[in-house]
Design a protein around this motif. Structure first.
Motif, PDB file in Angstrom:
ATOM      1  N   GLN A   1       0.817  -1.209   0.000  1.00 39.62           N
ATOM      2  CA  GLN A   1       0.000   0.000   0.000  1.00 39.62           C
ATOM      3  C   GLN A   1       0.859   1.272   0.000  1.00 39.62           C
ATOM      4  OE1 GLN A   1      -0.007  -2.637   2.203  1.00 39.62           O
ATOM      5  NE2 GLN A   1      -1.736  -2.364   3.590  1.00 39.62           N
ATOM      6  N   PRO A   2       1.808   1.431   0.932  1.00 36.76           N
ATOM      7  CA  PRO A   2       2.607   2.657   0.947  1.00 36.76           C
ATOM      8  C   PRO A   2       3.392   2.870  -0.342  1.00 36.76           C
ATOM      9  CG  PRO A   2       2.842   1.473   3.021  1.00 36.76           C
ATOM     10  CD  PRO A   2       2.126   0.561   2.089  1.00 36.76           C
ATOM     11  N   CYS A   3       3.831   1.787  -0.964  1.00 36.62           N
ATOM     12  CA  CYS A   3       4.544   1.916  -2.243  1.00 36.62           C
ATOM     13  C   CYS A   3       3.633   2.476  -3.316  1.00 36.62           C
ATOM     14  CB  CYS A   3       5.094   0.562  -2.687  1.00 36.62           C
ATOM     15  SG  CYS A   3       6.491  -0.029  -1.698  1.00 36.62           S
ATOM     16  N   ARG A   4       2.376   2.060  -3.303  1.00 36.71           N
ATOM     17  CA  ARG A   4       1.447   2.554  -4.321  1.00 36.71           C
ATOM     18  C   ARG A   4       1.208   4.056  -4.172  1.00 36.71           C
ATOM     19  NH1 ARG A   4      -1.200  -2.380  -3.032  1.00 36.71           N
ATOM     20  NH2 ARG A   4      -2.988  -1.375  -2.039  1.00 36.71           N
TER      21      ARG A   4
ATOM     22  N   HIS B   1      -5.586  -3.380   9.720  1.00 33.94           N
ATOM     23  CA  HIS B   1      -6.805  -4.169   9.523  1.00 33.94           C
ATOM     24  C   HIS B   1      -6.961  -4.602   8.071  1.00 33.94           C
ATOM     25  CE1 HIS B   1      -7.568  -3.152  13.586  1.00 33.94           C
ATOM     26  NE2 HIS B   1      -7.868  -1.893  13.350  1.00 33.94           N
ATOM     27  N   GLY B   2      -6.671  -3.701   7.145  1.00 32.27           N
ATOM     28  CA  GLY B   2      -6.730  -4.081   5.736  1.00 32.27           C
ATOM     29  C   GLY B   2      -5.676  -5.110   5.382  1.00 32.27           C
ATOM     30  N   SER B   3      -4.473  -4.940   5.946  1.00 29.05           N
ATOM     31  CA  SER B   3      -3.392  -5.894   5.691  1.00 29.05           C
ATOM     32  C   SER B   3      -3.732  -7.272   6.243  1.00 29.05           C
ATOM     33  CB  SER B   3      -2.088  -5.394   6.331  1.00 29.05           C
ATOM     34  OG  SER B   3      -1.661  -4.195   5.730  1.00 29.05           O
ATOM     35  N   LYS B   4      -4.354  -7.287   7.403  1.00 31.99           N
ATOM     36  CA  LYS B   4      -4.680  -8.573   8.033  1.00 31.99           C
ATOM     37  C   LYS B   4      -5.656  -9.379   7.176  1.00 31.99           C
ATOM     38  CE  LYS B   4      -4.643  -8.893  12.470  1.00 31.99           C
ATOM     39  NZ  LYS B   4      -4.943  -8.848  13.931  1.00 31.99           N
ATOM     40  N   ILE B   5      -6.630  -8.688   6.586  1.00 32.21           N
ATOM     41  CA  ILE B   5      -7.578  -9.378   5.703  1.00 32.21           C
ATOM     42  C   ILE B   5      -6.841  -9.983   4.510  1.00 32.21           C
ATOM     43  CG2 ILE B   5      -9.528  -9.065   4.116  1.00 32.21           C
ATOM     44  CD1 ILE B   5     -10.340  -9.041   7.038  1.00 32.21           C
ATOM     45  N   PHE B   6      -5.930  -9.215   3.935  1.00 33.76           N
ATOM     46  CA  PHE B   6      -5.152  -9.713   2.798  1.00 33.76           C
ATOM     47  C   PHE B   6      -4.365 -10.962   3.189  1.00 33.76           C
ATOM     48  CE2 PHE B   6      -1.238  -9.788   0.237  1.00 33.76           C
ATOM     49  CZ  PHE B   6      -1.784  -9.834  -1.031  1.00 33.76           C
TER      50      PHE B   6
ATOM     51  N   ASP C   1     -13.082 -17.592  14.021  1.00 35.79           N
ATOM     52  CA  ASP C   1     -13.243 -16.504  14.987  1.00 35.79           C
ATOM     53  C   ASP C   1     -12.247 -15.379  14.722  1.00 35.79           C
ATOM     54  OD1 ASP C   1     -11.151 -18.235  15.783  1.00 35.79           O
ATOM     55  OD2 ASP C   1     -11.288 -17.546  17.852  1.00 35.79           O
ATOM     56  N   LYS C   2     -11.035 -15.741  14.271  1.00 35.91           N
ATOM     57  CA  LYS C   2     -10.042 -14.723  13.936  1.00 35.91           C
ATOM     58  C   LYS C   2     -10.428 -13.985  12.656  1.00 35.91           C
ATOM     59  CE  LYS C   2      -6.094 -16.782  16.326  1.00 35.91           C
ATOM     60  NZ  LYS C   2      -5.947 -15.674  17.292  1.00 35.91           N
ATOM     61  N   LYS C   3     -11.001 -14.708  11.710  1.00 45.33           N
ATOM     62  CA  LYS C   3     -11.479 -14.056  10.490  1.00 45.33           C
ATOM     63  C   LYS C   3     -12.567 -13.034  10.817  1.00 45.33           C
ATOM     64  CE  LYS C   3     -10.779 -17.587   6.920  1.00 45.33           C
ATOM     65  NZ  LYS C   3     -11.478 -18.388   5.886  1.00 45.33           N
ATOM     66  N   LYS C   4     -13.530 -13.447  11.639  1.00 48.95           N
ATOM     67  CA  LYS C   4     -14.639 -12.553  11.981  1.00 48.95           C
ATOM     68  C   LYS C   4     -14.133 -11.317  12.712  1.00 48.95           C
ATOM     69  CE  LYS C   4     -19.134 -12.284  14.270  1.00 48.95           C
ATOM     70  NZ  LYS C   4     -18.815 -10.970  14.863  1.00 48.95           N
ATOM     71  N   ALA C   5     -13.198 -11.517  13.635  1.00 49.43           N
ATOM     72  CA  ALA C   5     -12.661 -10.380  14.385  1.00 49.43           C
ATOM     73  C   ALA C   5     -11.946  -9.409  13.453  1.00 49.43           C
ATOM     74  CB  ALA C   5     -11.712 -10.876  15.472  1.00 49.43           C
ATOM     75  N   ALA C   6     -11.210  -9.954  12.477  1.00 49.18           N
ATOM     76  CA  ALA C   6     -10.479  -9.104  11.530  1.00 49.18           C
ATOM     77  C   ALA C   6     -11.440  -8.309  10.656  1.00 49.18           C
ATOM     78  CB  ALA C   6      -9.561  -9.961  10.666  1.00 49.18           C
ATOM     79  N   ILE C   7     -12.513  -8.937  10.201  1.00 50.38           N
ATOM     80  CA  ILE C   7     -13.504  -8.242   9.373  1.00 50.38           C
ATOM     81  C   ILE C   7     -14.238  -7.175  10.183  1.00 50.38           C
ATOM     82  CG2 ILE C   7     -15.682  -8.531   8.133  1.00 50.38           C
ATOM     83  CD1 ILE C   7     -14.588 -11.233   7.142  1.00 50.38           C
ATOM     84  N   ASP C   8     -14.547  -7.473  11.446  1.00 54.05           N
ATOM     85  CA  ASP C   8     -15.195  -6.480  12.306  1.00 54.05           C
ATOM     86  C   ASP C   8     -14.293  -5.256  12.491  1.00 54.05           C
ATOM     87  OD1 ASP C   8     -17.408  -8.094  12.593  1.00 54.05           O
ATOM     88  OD2 ASP C   8     -16.851  -8.840  14.589  1.00 54.05           O
TER      89      ASP C   8
ATOM     90  N   GLU D   1      -4.807   1.973   1.040  1.00 53.06           N
ATOM     91  CA  GLU D   1      -5.102   1.085   2.170  1.00 53.06           C
ATOM     92  C   GLU D   1      -6.459   0.416   1.991  1.00 53.06           C
ATOM     93  OE1 GLU D   1      -2.967   0.279   4.321  1.00 53.06           O
ATOM     94  OE2 GLU D   1      -1.468   1.866   4.134  1.00 53.06           O
ATOM     95  N   VAL D   2      -7.428   1.182   1.499  1.00 49.46           N
ATOM     96  CA  VAL D   2      -8.776   0.641   1.305  1.00 49.46           C
ATOM     97  C   VAL D   2      -8.763  -0.459   0.252  1.00 49.46           C
ATOM     98  CG1 VAL D   2     -11.077   1.241   0.451  1.00 49.46           C
ATOM     99  CG2 VAL D   2      -9.951   2.714   2.132  1.00 49.46           C
ATOM    100  N   TYR D   3      -7.850  -0.366  -0.707  1.00 49.27           N
ATOM    101  CA  TYR D   3      -7.782  -1.371  -1.762  1.00 49.27           C
ATOM    102  C   TYR D   3      -7.083  -2.662  -1.322  1.00 49.27           C
ATOM    103  CZ  TYR D   3      -9.955   0.358  -5.987  1.00 49.27           C
ATOM    104  OH  TYR D   3     -10.886   0.716  -6.938  1.00 49.27           O
ATOM    105  N   GLN D   4      -6.365  -2.659  -0.227  1.00 50.58           N
ATOM    106  CA  GLN D   4      -5.649  -3.875   0.184  1.00 50.58           C
ATOM    107  C   GLN D   4      -6.593  -5.036   0.478  1.00 50.58           C
ATOM    108  OE1 GLN D   4      -2.606  -3.601  -0.414  1.00 50.58           O
ATOM    109  NE2 GLN D   4      -1.540  -5.322   0.518  1.00 50.58           N
ATOM    110  N   PRO D   5      -7.653  -4.844   1.267  1.00 53.72           N
ATOM    111  CA  PRO D   5      -8.593  -5.958   1.469  1.00 53.72           C
ATOM    112  C   PRO D   5      -9.365  -6.324   0.213  1.00 53.72           C
ATOM    113  CG  PRO D   5      -9.389  -3.976   2.564  1.00 53.72           C
ATOM    114  CD  PRO D   5      -7.989  -3.701   2.131  1.00 53.72           C
ATOM    115  N   VAL D   6      -9.525  -5.374  -0.723  1.00 53.54           N
ATOM    116  CA  VAL D   6     -10.154  -5.712  -2.003  1.00 53.54           C
ATOM    117  C   VAL D   6      -9.313  -6.767  -2.706  1.00 53.54           C
ATOM    118  CG1 VAL D   6     -10.922  -4.846  -4.243  1.00 53.54           C
ATOM    119  CG2 VAL D   6     -11.222  -3.433  -2.203  1.00 53.54           C
ATOM    120  N   GLY D   7      -7.990  -6.601  -2.656  1.00 54.44           N
ATOM    121  CA  GLY D   7      -7.087  -7.604  -3.216  1.00 54.44           C
ATOM    122  C   GLY D   7      -7.177  -8.933  -2.487  1.00 54.44           C
ATOM    123  N   GLY D   8      -7.684  -8.891  -1.266  1.00 55.39           N
ATOM    124  CA  GLY D   8      -7.889 -10.107  -0.490  1.00 55.39           C
ATOM    125  C   GLY D   8      -9.273 -10.705  -0.656  1.00 55.39           C
TER     126      GLY D   8
END
Length: 241
Positions: free
Chosen positions: A12-15, A109-114, A131-138, A173-180
């Protein structure tokens, strides 16, 4: 001598650094560093950034890391248009406020989803517990709500009527979870409209070029040799355990 930009557009920071340099016609040489292939652990890159992180730049004998510092360096050196980092005290404060919030507020949070959806199954050969997936999405949903309700409110862009560094740093940053594999724009008309405005201001061709690699990450990761990704495995273990 052009500025040397050491980047991996999966990051993300590189982009944000790449978009800013291209949009502002800053003379530069793109030096690709593949995080997946662990190029950042190479001897030559270590001379540019001993912390082994991207983005990094080299301007003659001067080396600099950290995306926000790099963006501000380019603003000052190349005297870019005021709207990127406004001279107006309160508009600049809005930019600074977002830049201060975002590392822990959205990036993690976005990185974690990816990592959960793309990297973990490849590296570990198994998925993350539900449970970890749900917590990350929340956590991610809470961050996206904060961007809409706190940082955007009813403004076209974070600092007001014009795009700024804050919007560049936010959109990548918003696009990182989109990639995930998570469509963060679904059901969020305000966030979607802001994305469209940023894309238009950046230029659709440049915007799409920059995000092509992250949006194709799922296919790209299939061809990687997980046995060679020891550093990535250590990063995953540190993130989740």
């Amino acid at each position: 001598m052009p500025l040397e930009l050491f980047l991996d557009l999966l990051s993300q920071p590189c982009r944000s650094v790449y978009i800013f340099a291209k949009k502002n016609n800053i003379p530069h040489e793109f030096k690709k560093i593949s995080l997946m292939e662990e190029d950042h652990y190479g001897e030559e890159f270590g001379k540019v950034n001993p912390m082994r992180k991207v983005p990094a730049i080299r301007d003659g004998d001067f080396c600099l890391s950290e995306s926000v510092a790099i963006l501000m360096y380019m603003v000052d050196k190349y005297k870019t248009d005021d709207h990127w980092y406004p001279a107006d005290l309160q508009k600049r404060a809005r930019v600074n406020e977002y830049l201060a919030w975002q590392p822990m507020g959205i990036r993690m949070h976005g990185s974690k989803i990816f990592w959960i959806n793309i990297m973990v199954p490849k590296i570990m050969g198994r998925g993350v517990p539900e449970d970890k997936k749900k917590a990350a999405i929340d956590d991610l949903n809470g961050s996206l709500k904060m961007i809409e309700e706190k940082f955007l409110q009813d403004r076209p862009f974070i600092a007001g009527d014009q795009i700024s560094l804050a919007d560049l740093v936010a959109i990548v940053e918003v696009y990182q979870p989109v990639g995930g594999g998570i469509d963060v724009f679904e059901g969020r008309p305000k966030l979607s409209a802001w994305r469209d405005r940023v894309r238009q201001e950046v230029g659709p061709a440049l915007f799409d070029e920059v995000h092509k690699r992250i949006l194709g990450a799922q296919e790209m990761v299939k061809g990687l040799d997980a046995s060679k990704m020891a550093a990535s495995k250590r990063r995953f273990l540190a993130m989740f355990f």
